[in-house]
Structures are given as C-alpha cells and as structure tokens.
Motif scaffolding. Sequence first.
Motif, PDB file in Angstrom:
ATOM      1  N   PHE A  79       0.793  -1.227  -0.030  1.00 41.37           N
ATOM      2  CA  PHE A  79      -0.039   0.074  -0.109  1.00 41.37           C
ATOM      3  C   PHE A  79       0.965   1.165  -0.031  1.00 41.37           C
ATOM      4  O   PHE A  79       1.395   1.526   1.013  1.00 41.37           O
ATOM      5  CB  PHE A  79      -1.104  -0.157   1.093  1.00 41.37           C
ATOM      6  CG  PHE A  79      -1.956   1.057   1.123  1.00 41.37           C
ATOM      7  CD1 PHE A  79      -2.797   1.178   0.105  1.00 41.37           C
ATOM      8  CD2 PHE A  79      -1.906   2.053   2.421  1.00 41.37           C
ATOM      9  CE1 PHE A  79      -3.510   2.199   0.066  1.00 41.37           C
ATOM     10  CE2 PHE A  79      -3.195   3.007   2.270  1.00 41.37           C
ATOM     11  CZ  PHE A  79      -3.637   3.107   1.089  1.00 41.37           C
ATOM     12  N   PRO A  80       1.320   1.720  -1.240  1.00 43.17           N
ATOM     13  CA  PRO A  80       2.010   2.772  -1.153  1.00 43.17           C
ATOM     14  C   PRO A  80       1.760   4.038  -0.447  1.00 43.17           C
ATOM     15  O   PRO A  80       2.889   4.559   0.034  1.00 43.17           O
ATOM     16  CB  PRO A  80       2.096   3.229  -2.875  1.00 43.17           C
ATOM     17  CG  PRO A  80       1.832   1.803  -3.521  1.00 43.17           C
ATOM     18  CD  PRO A  80       0.566   1.242  -2.500  1.00 43.17           C
ATOM     19  N   ALA A  81       0.771   4.222  -0.230  1.00 42.95           N
ATOM     20  CA  ALA A  81       0.298   5.398   0.539  1.00 42.95           C
ATOM     21  C   ALA A  81       0.693   5.591   2.089  1.00 42.95           C
ATOM     22  O   ALA A  81       0.546   6.311   2.720  1.00 42.95           O
ATOM     23  CB  ALA A  81      -1.273   6.005   0.327  1.00 42.95           C
ATOM     24  N   ALA A  82       1.120   4.284   2.351  1.00 42.87           N
ATOM     25  CA  ALA A  82       1.301   3.928   3.919  1.00 42.87           C
ATOM     26  C   ALA A  82       2.717   3.398   3.939  1.00 42.87           C
ATOM     27  O   ALA A  82       2.934   2.602   5.095  1.00 42.87           O
ATOM     28  CB  ALA A  82       0.271   3.067   4.682  1.00 42.87           C
ATOM     29  N   GLU A  83       3.727   3.657   3.096  1.00 46.70           N
ATOM     30  CA  GLU A  83       5.169   3.508   3.128  1.00 46.70           C
ATOM     31  C   GLU A  83       5.852   4.342   3.900  1.00 46.70           C
ATOM     32  O   GLU A  83       5.706   5.461   3.852  1.00 46.70           O
ATOM     33  CB  GLU A  83       5.692   3.212   1.568  1.00 46.70           C
ATOM     34  CG  GLU A  83       4.803   1.822   1.154  1.00 46.70           C
ATOM     35  CD  GLU A  83       5.733   1.579  -0.181  1.00 46.70           C
ATOM     36  OE1 GLU A  83       6.620   2.690  -0.776  1.00 46.70           O
ATOM     37  OE2 GLU A  83       5.420   0.667  -1.064  1.00 46.70           O
ATOM     38  N   ALA A  84       6.857   3.803   4.390  1.00 43.78           N
ATOM     39  CA  ALA A  84       7.775   4.503   5.255  1.00 43.78           C
ATOM     40  C   ALA A  84       9.056   3.798   5.185  1.00 43.78           C
ATOM     41  O   ALA A  84       9.187   2.410   5.591  1.00 43.78           O
ATOM     42  CB  ALA A  84       7.662   4.906   6.584  1.00 43.78           C
TER      43      ALA A  84
END
Length: 323
Positions: A140-145
């Motif tokens: 889920f790219p929007a929740a990557e860190a």
Amino acid sequence: MRLLLFFAFAGALSHKICRMKRKSAKFLHVLGHIVPFLCVAALIFGAFPPRKSASAKREQTVVRIWNIDTFEGGKGSRTAFLRSVARSFGEREGVYFLVTSYTAEGADEAFLHGEKPDLISFGIGLSCFLDAALPLPYVFPAAEAEGKTRAVPWCCGGYVLFSLEDDFQSAGKTAISVGGANLGCVAARYAEIEGEELPSEAAYTGFLAGKYRYLLGTQRDACRFAARGVSVFERPLPAYNDLFQCISLLNPEKEELGLKFIAELLSSAVRSRLGEIGMTPFSGTGKTFAPSLFCDETARNTIAEHARGRDDRKIIDNFLKTV
C-alpha cells in the motif's frame, strides 16, 4: 492450617454439645457416630486439596486496539464493527480484544504520555505513532515509510458527484463537502470541478434545498440519501482518494497474533460485511492518486492550496502516490 482450624472448631462444638441438656440420649448416640466420619473427611481434604485448573492459572491474553476516525464513514460505527470482528476472532483464538474509540487529539495526547495500543485503526493525518509501526507483508504505497508498508486499508470510501437529475453536463453550482482531515478540494481538482467548500451537513442540506445543482460528497452522503429515501444520480470520482481506514501493528511482542488478526480483517468473509457500515473493501488499481496516510496538517494544507489555486495537476502529483 485448615486441619487445625477444623479440629479446633470440632472440639469446641463437641464441648458445647456436652454442656447442652439433651432430651434424647439417642441423638447423642447418633452424633457420636457422625463425628468420626467428619474427622476422616477433614484428613482426606487436607491431604488432597482441590487443584486449580490449568485454564484458571493461565492469564488470558489481552490485545488492545484503538480506533480513530479522521474522516466521515458511511453509517454506523467503525469501532463497533471492529469489536464485532475482534470478538469472533478472539473466541476462536482464546484471546480477549479491547477495542477503544479515540479522537485524533486524544490519541496524540495518549502517545505523548507513553500509552500505546497493540494495533491501531485510523485514517489520513495521524502520524504520531509512525515510528512504532511495524512493517506489514502487504503493498500500500500511501502507507510506506523507509521502503516498508506500515499500514494497510481494511475499508475505504470514495468521492462521488451527486445530482438530483440524470444530467451531469448542465451548468450549475457545486457544493464540496468537507467532513474531516480528508481533502475534498483535491478530489474536485482531479475531476476538473469548481465549487464551494462547505461543512458536510451544510453541503448536504444546501444541495437538497436546491441551492446547489451538484454535490461533491462521499459515501456518507450516499448513506444519508438512502436513509432519507431520496433518489439521486451518482458519478464516481476515482482519480483521487484519501478515504482509507487503515490498520497498523505496534507491539512486536504480539506480532504473530496481530498479523493473524489483520489477515482476518482483510478476509473475504469480513470484506463482504463492510456494507453494514456503508464502506467498501480496498481494491488497488494503481490508477488512483492518494496522499501519504501519515501526512501532517502542514502537508495537507500545502496540497489543498495547490488544488484550490487550480495549479497544474503535475505539481499536485508530486505530493501523491498511486494506489
């Protein structure tokens, strides 16, 4: 100790009985036969005390989940839905889940004071716990860190353009619903729609009152119309979305159990029930733009300013991910 107390009591009782006047010698005769049996029972009880069961000795595992709503859902309660799923899962696993509802401000304050749940369910704009979020085996790219997925959506909503007539080409004013930390103005920019931003309830009532020909709203408005029995026409706006309710795992000591619960939450059985709360499962297409789930208020304001200024979409794209 129990034997000593028992014999002390028995002795006192016998002494008392001897002092009492009895009208019947037969009663004393019977009593004389009963007391020895009581003594034998006491000896057996003292030698073989009852054992506690293994289940009583074992302390039940408790898993704490916080749910934070940073945008309007559809209907009902996301916290109550989570409790329902956790209860069924916990009964199978022999685990107790404690699901608590927090505001974003309350969660921030709790973290500042060292409080931390095992799992956390949240929407856009909550970043206080990011450093504690464990990597998840999902994409889920929007929740990557730091190159790792730190959260995954378990339900989501979407932006919709509503009209009371089956005509989306005619000119007319548009009310843009504002209902939380999400950015309806960005959805409007990606749909090439200009309008007036209003609080959610005001946008909804203004649309029904005829002040606006169109309403750029969300699943919340769709549920409002359904509850009121109002027939509307809908045009989904899938180019941009930030209406994701995600879940993160924070406690490494309960990582295995936490991952099992997340898998349960993402299972087809649970996904098929999301209509109960007016939400839908996440289905990534790689064609929808979304901001970082962890973006703070400053970052959201920057994105919103570019959208309201009708800046080139390529500029806004730089702040977003595709999901």
